[in-house]
Design an enzyme around this catalytic site. Sequence first.
Site, mmCIF file in Angstrom:
data_model
loop_
_atom_site.group_PDB
_atom_site.id
_atom_site.type_symbol
_atom_site.label_atom_id
_atom_site.label_comp_id
_atom_site.label_asym_id
_atom_site.label_seq_id
_atom_site.Cartn_x
_atom_site.Cartn_y
_atom_site.Cartn_z
ATOM 1 N N ARG A 1 -4.217 4.461 -10.847
ATOM 2 C CA ARG A 1 -4.065 5.307 -9.670
ATOM 3 C C ARG A 1 -5.420 5.820 -9.168
ATOM 4 O O ARG A 1 -5.696 5.848 -7.979
ATOM 5 C CB ARG A 1 -3.172 6.491 -10.100
ATOM 6 C CG ARG A 1 -2.810 7.472 -9.046
ATOM 7 C CD ARG A 1 -1.786 8.430 -9.607
ATOM 8 N NE ARG A 1 -2.328 9.229 -10.705
ATOM 9 C CZ ARG A 1 -2.470 10.549 -10.682
ATOM 10 N NH1 ARG A 1 -2.082 11.216 -9.626
ATOM 11 N NH2 ARG A 1 -2.972 11.197 -11.702
ATOM 12 N N GLY B 1 -7.842 -2.803 10.290
ATOM 13 C CA GLY B 1 -7.129 -3.552 9.247
ATOM 14 C C GLY B 1 -6.222 -4.572 9.917
ATOM 15 O O GLY B 1 -5.187 -4.212 10.474
ATOM 16 N N HIS C 1 5.372 10.078 0.550
ATOM 17 C CA HIS C 1 5.814 8.678 0.571
ATOM 18 C C HIS C 1 5.660 8.139 -0.844
ATOM 19 O O HIS C 1 4.587 7.790 -1.277
ATOM 20 C CB HIS C 1 4.918 7.911 1.543
ATOM 21 C CG HIS C 1 5.329 6.490 1.739
ATOM 22 N ND1 HIS C 1 6.615 6.127 2.025
ATOM 23 C CD2 HIS C 1 4.613 5.332 1.703
ATOM 24 C CE1 HIS C 1 6.678 4.811 2.155
ATOM 25 N NE2 HIS C 1 5.474 4.315 1.961
ATOM 26 N N THR D 1 -2.350 3.496 5.599
ATOM 27 C CA THR D 1 -2.777 3.061 4.265
ATOM 28 C C THR D 1 -2.214 3.953 3.159
ATOM 29 O O THR D 1 -2.187 5.178 3.291
ATOM 30 C CB THR D 1 -4.330 3.084 4.201
ATOM 31 O OG1 THR D 1 -4.834 2.326 5.297
ATOM 32 C CG2 THR D 1 -4.845 2.510 2.885
ATOM 33 N N ARG E 1 -2.555 -2.185 -4.707
ATOM 34 C CA ARG E 1 -2.820 -1.951 -6.126
ATOM 35 C C ARG E 1 -2.625 -3.261 -6.889
ATOM 36 O O ARG E 1 -1.585 -3.893 -6.784
ATOM 37 C CB ARG E 1 -1.844 -0.885 -6.631
ATOM 38 C CG ARG E 1 -2.185 -0.362 -7.996
ATOM 39 C CD ARG E 1 -1.527 0.985 -8.156
ATOM 40 N NE ARG E 1 -1.395 1.341 -9.545
ATOM 41 C CZ ARG E 1 -0.894 2.483 -9.960
ATOM 42 N NH1 ARG E 1 -0.461 3.363 -9.083
ATOM 43 N NH2 ARG E 1 -0.803 2.766 -11.232
ATOM 44 N N ASN F 1 -9.346 2.941 -1.685
ATOM 45 C CA ASN F 1 -8.748 3.126 -0.352
ATOM 46 C C ASN F 1 -9.270 4.394 0.320
ATOM 47 O O ASN F 1 -9.414 4.435 1.548
ATOM 48 C CB ASN F 1 -7.216 3.135 -0.441
ATOM 49 C CG ASN F 1 -6.658 1.718 -0.514
ATOM 50 O OD1 ASN F 1 -7.421 0.759 -0.429
ATOM 51 N ND2 ASN F 1 -5.357 1.589 -0.683
ATOM 52 N N GLY G 1 -1.221 -4.592 10.260
ATOM 53 C CA GLY G 1 -2.067 -4.497 11.456
ATOM 54 C C GLY G 1 -1.748 -5.563 12.482
ATOM 55 O O GLY G 1 -1.591 -5.278 13.678
ATOM 56 N N ASP H 1 -11.314 -5.783 11.566
ATOM 57 C CA ASP H 1 -11.214 -5.992 10.117
ATOM 58 C C ASP H 1 -12.612 -6.226 9.570
ATOM 59 O O ASP H 1 -13.534 -6.571 10.305
ATOM 60 C CB ASP H 1 -10.313 -7.192 9.803
ATOM 61 C CG ASP H 1 -9.758 -7.144 8.385
ATOM 62 O OD1 ASP H 1 -8.597 -6.719 8.214
ATOM 63 O OD2 ASP H 1 -10.494 -7.520 7.441
HETATM 64 O O1 TXD Z 1 4.824 3.475 4.875
HETATM 65 C C1 TXD Z 1 3.666 3.195 4.813
HETATM 66 N N1 TXD Z 1 2.734 4.087 5.130
HETATM 67 C C2 TXD Z 1 3.227 1.839 4.409
HETATM 68 C C3 TXD Z 1 1.921 1.684 3.856
HETATM 69 C C4 TXD Z 1 4.041 0.713 4.636
HETATM 70 C C5 TXD Z 1 3.533 -0.553 4.451
HETATM 71 C C6 TXD Z 1 2.171 -0.804 4.018
HETATM 72 N N2 TXD Z 1 1.495 0.377 3.588
HETATM 73 C C7 TXD Z 1 0.072 0.283 3.275
HETATM 74 O O2 TXD Z 1 -0.657 -0.171 4.422
HETATM 75 C C8 TXD Z 1 -0.290 -0.707 2.188
HETATM 76 O O3 TXD Z 1 -0.053 -0.159 0.918
HETATM 77 C C9 TXD Z 1 -1.762 -0.901 2.471
HETATM 78 O O4 TXD Z 1 -2.500 0.193 1.952
HETATM 79 C C10 TXD Z 1 -1.850 -0.849 4.005
HETATM 80 C C11 TXD Z 1 -1.933 -2.216 4.670
HETATM 81 O O5 TXD Z 1 -0.866 -3.026 4.260
HETATM 82 P P1 TXD Z 1 -0.883 -4.612 4.595
HETATM 83 O O6 TXD Z 1 0.380 -5.165 4.062
HETATM 84 O O7 TXD Z 1 -1.235 -4.838 6.009
HETATM 85 O O8 TXD Z 1 -2.104 -5.084 3.675
HETATM 86 P P2 TXD Z 1 -3.013 -6.357 3.831
HETATM 87 O O9 TXD Z 1 -2.251 -7.487 4.444
HETATM 88 O O10 TXD Z 1 -3.658 -6.570 2.505
HETATM 89 O O11 TXD Z 1 -4.128 -5.932 4.897
HETATM 90 C C12 TXD Z 1 -5.147 -5.019 4.639
HETATM 91 C C13 TXD Z 1 -6.315 -5.399 5.533
HETATM 92 C C14 TXD Z 1 -6.968 -6.754 5.155
HETATM 93 O O12 TXD Z 1 -7.012 -7.619 6.269
HETATM 94 C C15 TXD Z 1 -8.365 -6.341 4.706
HETATM 95 O O13 TXD Z 1 -9.362 -7.326 4.976
HETATM 96 C C16 TXD Z 1 -8.594 -5.085 5.505
HETATM 97 O O14 TXD Z 1 -7.333 -4.408 5.416
HETATM 98 N N3 TXD Z 1 -9.663 -4.250 4.998
HETATM 99 C C17 TXD Z 1 -10.556 -3.644 5.803
HETATM 100 N N4 TXD Z 1 -10.659 -3.606 7.139
HETATM 101 C C18 TXD Z 1 -11.681 -2.886 7.655
HETATM 102 N N5 TXD Z 1 -12.568 -2.214 6.900
HETATM 103 C C19 TXD Z 1 -12.495 -2.219 5.560
HETATM 104 N N6 TXD Z 1 -13.386 -1.535 4.823
HETATM 105 C C20 TXD Z 1 -11.446 -2.943 4.948
HETATM 106 N N7 TXD Z 1 -11.076 -3.169 3.672
HETATM 107 C C21 TXD Z 1 -9.981 -3.961 3.709
#
Ligand code: TXD
Length: 325
Positions: A99, A20, A186, A130, A93, A106, A25, A44
Amino acid sequence: MTKPLTACHIKNFPKVSIIGAGNVGKTLAQRIVEHNLADVCLLDIVEGLPQGIALDLMEARGLELHTRKVVGTNDYQDTANSDVIVITAGIARKPGMNREDLLKINGKIVTEAAQKCVNYSPNALYLVITNPLDVMTYLVWKTTDLATSKVVGMAGVLDSARLQAFIAMELGVSFNDVQGMVLGGHGDLMLPLPRYCTVSGIPITELMDESTINRLVQRTRDGGAEIVKLLKTGSAFYAPASSAYYMIESVLLNQSRLLPAAVYLQGEYGLNDIFLGVPCRLGYCGVEQVLEINLTTKEIDALQESARSVRDNIDLALTQLTINN
Ligand code: TXD
């Protein structure tokens, strides 16, 4: 012409693969290389995105004066032999999405990523980011044959860092002197523990009145939402990336830091077969110890309520993804 030097084989640096290349990431990749902690493989699903970020970071290397390599890829083979795998791929979301939809989408992304990575890095520590965090961490463990000590979720460090920041700002003291402690899932039902929050060893209950503490606790619970509201698109990523970095450093430098993280519980706090945020010790072998600290009846009740909500979502996700319980 100068004769080339003979190739010299030195021990490889540690390797972290990040699945990601979104906000969390890519910020984490930057933190890792700029601290010279490990080489990074950024993967990604979007073609060009991780490659572009990796190239951009490599072009900064000579200016930042670090020596670590970043590779961007869409191919899981490139993640081979990682010491740590970070899973931060997923979608946020969206309006109108419930939900169940988010759990399903995810859940599928995270489990597929974990299964592919395990083929190439069976001995790595898997750090899940995630959302919904506790459920995604459970799914990674459930759908692979990874040991419970090798799967951990990041949330408690972030929630505690937020509380730490709010306490420091309220009291006007150095952030460095403040320790926060937030347990539980969380989400809205997380459990900030003022009794265990200190400023240079002094519990904050000695330094602030109850209503101030309650206000900071509530702000911590709403910490993610507060940033989403300000940013308008996307969610927090600097402090989340720093929190993940803190955990990875503890692993790769074998620091055995004691920190709150989502770990597998087997009877601790009266909870079983669940990943939930509690204090643990994190070192090179992964989760070295799960700590059971003293909680009041009220705190135990709150932890159990948080666990019930996580459990409901785990059950829902297992059904949605047709995974045998
Ligand atoms: O405290 C915590 N755990 C968190 C969780 C704090 C901050 C963010 N949190 C969660 O992390 C957030 O709710 C998301 O579920 C993830 C990633 O957050 P981010 O802000 O980095 O989201 P982005 O910018 O939308 O990035 C997600 C990336 C994007 O580049 C997509 O193309 C990629 O995920 N993506 C994938 N990569 C590989 N394989 C697959 N299948 C895929 N699907 C989406």
